[in-house]
Enzyme design. Structure first.
Site, PDB file in Angstrom:
ATOM      1  N   ASP A   1       3.210   9.589  -1.416  1.00 60.66           N
ATOM      2  CA  ASP A   1       1.960   8.865  -0.943  1.00 60.66           C
ATOM      3  C   ASP A   1       1.990   7.694  -2.018  1.00 60.66           C
ATOM      4  O   ASP A   1       2.032   8.022  -3.377  1.00 60.66           O
ATOM      5  CB  ASP A   1       0.976   9.571  -0.573  1.00 60.66           C
ATOM      6  CG  ASP A   1       0.194   9.134   0.608  1.00 60.66           C
ATOM      7  OD1 ASP A   1       0.533   7.840   0.825  1.00 60.66           O
ATOM      8  OD2 ASP A   1      -0.481   9.953   1.354  1.00 60.66           O
TER       9      ASP A   1
ATOM     10  N   HIS B   1       0.702  -1.204  -0.002  1.00 61.40           N
ATOM     11  CA  HIS B   1      -0.039   0.092  -0.069  1.00 61.40           C
ATOM     12  C   HIS B   1       0.862   1.300  -0.012  1.00 61.40           C
ATOM     13  O   HIS B   1       0.317   2.358  -0.067  1.00 61.40           O
ATOM     14  CB  HIS B   1      -0.938   0.062   1.205  1.00 61.40           C
ATOM     15  CG  HIS B   1      -2.025  -1.067   1.201  1.00 61.40           C
ATOM     16  ND1 HIS B   1      -3.192  -0.691   0.565  1.00 61.40           N
ATOM     17  CD2 HIS B   1      -2.134  -2.618   1.383  1.00 61.40           C
ATOM     18  CE1 HIS B   1      -4.135  -1.566   0.835  1.00 61.40           C
ATOM     19  NE2 HIS B   1      -3.517  -2.691   1.252  1.00 61.40           N
TER      20      HIS B   1
END
Length: 776
Positions: free
Chosen positions: A671, A460
């Site tokens: 991110d 992730h």
């Protein structure tokens, strides 16, 4: 899947170009040319030295012959006398000077009857030349080495010819050591020239190769990367070393653009045909993909945590992108979720095996809690995972910390998770879907016991470049653990490329860049991009309509927002989210545009995160101080520019703030995706809102209609706030409408379906021999 494969092919081509550049022949070519030139110059220098030595010897021979002829009449006359008289008649004429050591006189029977003082003891050195002269040679020359001298000996025959007996022999001796010294000096000068020539050639060939060959290819590689990542409109760079290369590159670019446009049109048609994925559609699809096997999801974070409040266990949903994404999947498909039971009331709300059904009040699947000791949690979660891997994978300028004790805890807990999964599976079949960097070793641990199980791992967070990942002391163990999975998913193709590059450099494995697969010891792992998404707010039980309006009014009143425009950020308090940069941008915006005082308020919802780590506690303190400083500078009676709300906010509160906000801000420094950006878009039912989005968040690839900013650039960030607040309503609606449509079509159900389809295609057959690139 075809689109991902095509992009993987392009990444493979780029990888081959990078490999070619890494193994550049520039230095080898320069060394080869310089080496050959050096050998040639060395040979020439050696020949020059040899000729100089021979020339010196010839010159010395001529001088010795001249001296012998000058002295011969006197020697011949002296030899007519008795042996004892000969030295007295010749006297000082037999002595030498400088390099001439002296003369010696021999009778026809080989006896030396007179000599200079310096050559008295050198009779053995003269014997060979004297014997040859007595045998008939007019002048016999020899070079002889003794302990003290390197001698040049000339023996001249006196009287008669080859047919008549000699009347005697006159020997002339020179010290020829200077010839060797001169030759050695010449050789050293020659070697110095060799060094200079080699150095000049190395520099010039290397430089010319860079200018004429490697630099143009570097430019071509960068152009190819822009073509792949950004669809570069320009032609190939000029000055390529082969004329046909530019033409072929132009043709390749045109074909690529045409294929990309065609694929885009095809994908649009598919989307129109398939419309939006729903929970029901995913459930039906999952049954087909799983083939009746249960789905087991594994993560560190649990979807529902029980904490004791006022003596009563209360269920809460932790702030986690993993939970946000996976909970609707399990609710749609059913199955089992294995996670760390971290709540202080978790044990008493689960059965003896750590199981309970969730969600509370509407059970759809089973949660299996794994109990981890405080010591293991400190080393595995706070230590290796969040002080090591987290900063290592995020380019946010935070130094990773790796400790051997933390690694031991990480290995132990990963083994514990693997054992928990295997215990739940038993002897049956299952599809195991692992999540995130906390569990990198679990795929291999499961496969070691049950190679027949289908195992997938979704990462992730971003994957760094190989140079950054090399910092990890246990990099090979982490990579080999991940490669136990049959399918390894990342958010972006760029992360897939980085991962394969990392494996290529650090693991003894075979890579297939065309198929984007890795073969490690006979087991294949397919590496794929799966951009994660969110569930629609309408499915999450949040207030809507009048209830939402009342909730918004309550929040405005509670936090003194009155009627000003609201700008909102929703984040965990983490140094990768760019929160200080966000606060500073608000302060700079008010400096440049004081007319906006009392007309807007920035609300930051901050969920406490990893508070046991000093870096996170320091960040929370820094943010509190920074918000107070900015408020002190700009606040007026009843108005503050920043409302920093630190708490675990439930879904209803987050949705209400996102719905009321005219501007949403996501300013991650790095991110993988950042689902808050998509949640904000989902919350804007009336298409009235502007998203300010960091270009370093993965979501920026899917939401180009947002105002993309570099969060490190405070001036640009402040200007984006102004643009967002003053944007024309029609433009706001146009931008938001496009983003909403894209997020609705590419929702969390489509993401899960894509991963399950790929995982269902098979488990780890070896990579075929064709098209691989092996690297140790």
């Amino acid at each position: 899947m075809d689109a991902a494969r095509e992009e993987g092919v392009r990444g493979g081509r780029q990888g081959r170009v990078r490999s070619l550049l890494r193994s550049s022949k520039r230095l080898r070519l320069a060394v080869l040319v310089a080496g050959l030139a050096g050998l040639a110059v060395t040979g020439m220098a050696w020949q020059m030295v040899r000729r100089e030595r021979e020339s010196g010897a010839e010159d010395l021979g001529r001088r010795a012959s001249l001296l012998a002829h000058r002295l011969a009449p006197a020697v011949a006359e002296a030899l007519e006398s008795e042996d004892l008289v000969v030295p007295f008649k010749l006297g000082p004429s037999l002595e030498g000077h400088r390099r001439l050591l002296g003369f010696a006189v021999f009778r026809p029977d080989g006896r030396m009857v007179a000599s200079g003082e310096n050559v008295v003891d050198l009779s053995p050195a003269m014997s060979g030349a004297v014997a040859r002269a007595l045998a008939g040679e007019e002048e016999a020359v020899e070079m002889v080495r003794t302990e003290d001298y390197h001698l040049h000996v000339l023996a001249s025959r006196l009287g008669g010819g080859a047919e008549h007996p000699a009347r005697g022999i006159l020997a002339v001796l020179h010290d020829a050591s200077y010839l060797e010294e001169r030759a050695t000096g010449g050789l050293l000068r020659g070697l110095a020239w060799v060094f200079v020539v080699v150095l000049v050639l190395l520099t010039s060939v290397s430089g010319l190769t860079w200018i004429a060959y490697e630099r143009p290819l570097h430019r071509l590689a960068k152009w190819m990367k822009r073509l792949r990542m950004e669809d570069a409109p320009e032609s190939p760079p000029p000055g390529l070393p082969v004329s046909g290369l530019a033409e072929e590159s132009e043709h390749l670019a045109a074909s690529f653009r045409a294929a990309k446009a065609s694929r885009w049109e095809d994908s649009r048609e598919v989307l129109r045909a398939e419309r939006v994925w729903t929970r029901e559609r995913l459930a039906t699809h999952a049954i087909e993909c799983l083939g009746g096997d249960p789905l087991i999801v594994v993560s560190n974070r649990e979807p529902y945590m029980h904490r004791r409040e006022d003596g009563v266990p209360r269920a809460i949903v932790p702030a986690s992108g993993v939970v946000t994404a996976l909970d609707p999947i399990l609710q749609a498909c059913g199955g089992l979720w294995v996670a760390h039971g971290a709540g202080d009331a978790d044990r008493e709300t689960a059965d003896s095996e750590g199981r309970l059904t969730v969600p509370p009040g509407d059970p759809r699947y089973t949660l299996k809690r794994v109990w981890i000791s405080r010591e293991d949690e400190q080393g595995y979660y706070y230590g290796f995972s969040n002080e090591g891997l987290w900063p290592l994978c995020h380019l946010a300028h935070e130094r990773p910390t790796f400790r051997a004790a933390d690694w031991d805890r990480y290995v132990r807990v990963n083994k514990q998770f693997a054992e928990a999964v295997l215990a739940e599976v038993g002897s049956g079949d299952a599809v195991v879907w692992l999540h995130d960097y906390h569990l990198a070793l679990v795929p291999r641990a499961i496969k070691a016991v049950r190679p027949d199980l289908k195992v997938g791992l979704f990462w992730h967070i971003p994957w760094p470049n190989p140079e950054a990942f090399r910092i990890c002391p246990w990099r090979v163990e982490v990579l080999e653990g991940m490669l136990g999975a049959d399918v390894l998913g990342f958010h972006l193709q760029q992360h897939c490329n980085n991962f394969l590059d990392t494996v290529d450099r650090m693991v003894e494995a075979r890579l297939d860049w065309d198929q984007f697969a890795v073969d490690l010891k006979g087991h294949a792992t397919r590496v794929r991009p799966f951009p994660i998404s969110v569930q629609a707010w309408s499915e999450r039980g949040v207030p809507a309509g009048d209830d939402l309006a009342r909730r918004i009014a309550q929040l405005r009143a509670r936090h003194g927002l009155q009627q000003e425009t609201v700008v909102v950020g929703v984040d965990r308090i983490d140094y990768t989210k760019g929160l200080p940069e966000r606060f500073r941008a608000v302060g700079r915006f008010l400096e440049k545009h004081p007319e906006w005082k009392k007309r807007f308020t920035f609300v930051q919802l901050g969920a406490p995160s990893r508070t046991l780590l000093p870096r996170y506690r320091d960040l929370a303190t820094e943010l509190q101080s920074l918000s107070e400083e900015i408020n002190w500078r700009f606040q007026t009676d009843g108005w503050k520019p920043i409302r920093f709300l630190v708490a675990h906010h439930d879904a209803a509160a987050v949705h209400a703030f996102l719905s009321m906000a005219s501007v949403g801000v996501v300013s991650s420094l790095h991110d993988g995706m950042n689902l808050v950006a998509k949640e904000y878009v989902q919350a804007k039912d009336a298409d009235d809102g502007v998203l300010i989005l960091s270009e370093f968040a993965g979501a920026s690839r899917e939401l180009p209609e947002a105002l993309l900013v570099n969060p490190y650039d405070t001036e640009e960030f402040a200007e984006a706030l102004r643009r967002a607040l003053e944007m024309d309503p029609a433009e706001r609606a146009r931008r938001m409408s496009r983003m909403r449509r894209r997020v609705e079509e590419n929702n969390v159900y489509r993401w899960a379906a894509g991963f399950l389809v790929d995982l269902a295609q098979g488990k780890g057959e070896p990579v075929p021999a064709g098209g691989e690139r092996a690297r140790g």
